[in-house]
Design an enzyme around this catalytic site. Structure first.
Site, short mmCIF file in Angstrom:
data_model
loop_
_atom_site.label_atom_id
_atom_site.label_comp_id
_atom_site.label_asym_id
_atom_site.label_seq_id
_atom_site.Cartn_x
_atom_site.Cartn_y
_atom_site.Cartn_z
N GLU A 147 0.82 -1.22 0.00
CA GLU A 147 0.00 0.00 0.00
C GLU A 147 0.85 1.27 0.00
O GLU A 147 1.70 1.46 0.88
CB GLU A 147 -0.92 0.01 1.24
CG GLU A 147 -1.82 1.22 1.28
CD GLU A 147 -2.76 1.25 2.47
OE1 GLU A 147 -2.44 0.63 3.51
OE2 GLU A 147 -3.79 1.93 2.38
N GLU A 245 -12.22 1.85 4.93
CA GLU A 245 -11.33 2.26 6.01
C GLU A 245 -11.51 3.77 6.16
O GLU A 245 -10.81 4.56 5.53
CB GLU A 245 -9.88 1.91 5.63
CG GLU A 245 -8.88 2.12 6.73
CD GLU A 245 -7.44 2.00 6.22
OE1 GLU A 245 -7.13 2.51 5.13
OE2 GLU A 245 -6.64 1.37 6.92
O1 3PY Z 1 -3.60 4.75 6.66
C1 3PY Z 1 -3.62 3.60 6.18
O2 3PY Z 1 -4.27 3.36 5.16
C2 3PY Z 1 -2.87 2.54 6.79
O3 3PY Z 1 -2.93 1.42 6.33
C3 3PY Z 1 -2.09 2.82 7.99
O4 3PY Z 1 -2.33 1.95 9.02
#
Ligand code: 3PY
Length: 262
Positions: A147, A245
């Site tokens: 990522e 997220e």
């Molecule tokens: O901020 C994010 O997307 C992360 O994966 C950090 O934990």
């Protein structure tokens, strides 16, 4: 609804209740998957048993933590940590582990930007370490997703900050079990051009994260046209997981209602 494999990040959503109770809320609100960050501070046996009882799956968690992928002097420890994460993923029947270039602290802060190491050496080390990890990931059937993060707001000093860089690394490994995590929030901040980027790199996108910009809240609170972005993924036959997220703007119920309308 066009998103089929939806995962809710229980580090940021349902935080109104204690950690393990969030799994039940995820199930109640119709999610098929949950995801979280580090596994080291979690009661993994408890998570496994709750998930099995509720028939909800763990989509992903962080595969690294204290060590940096870009620092050759930490490669041995980094690999050992990821191997333990792979074992934990197998135990939880989880198919994805998220990897980062730098070790991150509890709030996602970059612990060491490693300015002393050249960019060339950082890339070289990432490739070497991932090459070592690829056969282990393949054998376990756990996909490692690399990522890139935004370095303007949340992760100042992080080395991997652009999609192209993560893609270059992953392509050099050439394994179906090493892909990128395309985080739409981070990449909107760093580079924009979301739909073109998704089209260009769809082959190596193994996982998608969603949050709007600014604020990292639910879709519709900011500038991103999620209907068109998700439609693009659908048209390209992306059939991986889409993880939410994000930090609810007001409360989790409202955020989840929006997520479920996508
Ligand atoms: O901020 C994010 O997307 C992360 O994966 C950090 O934990």
């Amino acid at each position: 609804m066009i998103i089929t494999k939806k995962s809710v990040c229980i580090e940021t959503i349902f935080t109104e209740v204690p950690f393990e109770e969030r799994i039940k809320l995820a199930k109640d609100f119709g999610f098929e998957y949950i995801e979280f960050w580090t596994w080291k501070d979690k009661d993994i046996d408890k998570i496994k048993s709750i998930c099995e009882n509720l028939e909800i799956k763990v989509a992903s968690f962080s595969g690294d933590q204290d060590f940096s992928l870009i620092n050759e002097q930490e490669s041995k420890e980094y690999i050992s940590f990821v191997k333990d994460s792979i074992k934990t993923a197998r135990y939880l029947d989880c198919q994805y582990l998220v990897l980062h270039s730098n070790a991150l602290g509890k709030n996602g802060e970059v612990l060491n930007p490693h300015h002393e190491i050249s960019d060339y050496k950082k890339f070289y080390t990432m490739v070497n370490v991932l090459k070592d990890l690829a056969p282990i990931a393949e054998e376990a059937k756990v996909t490692l997703v690399l990522e890139a993060l935004n370095t303007k707001i949340d992760h100042v000093g992080n080395f991997l900050a652009y999609t192209k860089d993560a893609v270059e690394v992953v392509k050099l490994i050439n394994s179906t079990y090493i892909k990128i995590l395309y985080d739409i929030y981070h990449m909107q901040i760093m580079e924009g051009d979301l739909i073109n980027t998704i089209k260009k790199y769809i082959e190596v996108i193994g996982y998608v994260h969603i949050a709007d910009v600014p604020g990292r809240h639910e879709p519709g609170t900011g500038e991103i046209n999620f209907i068109n972005v998700i439609e693009t993924l659908k048209l390209l036959n992306y059939n991986g997981i889409i993880g939410f997220e994000l930090y609810p703007l007001k409360d989790s119920k409202q955020a989840v209602a929006i997520i479920n309308s996508l």
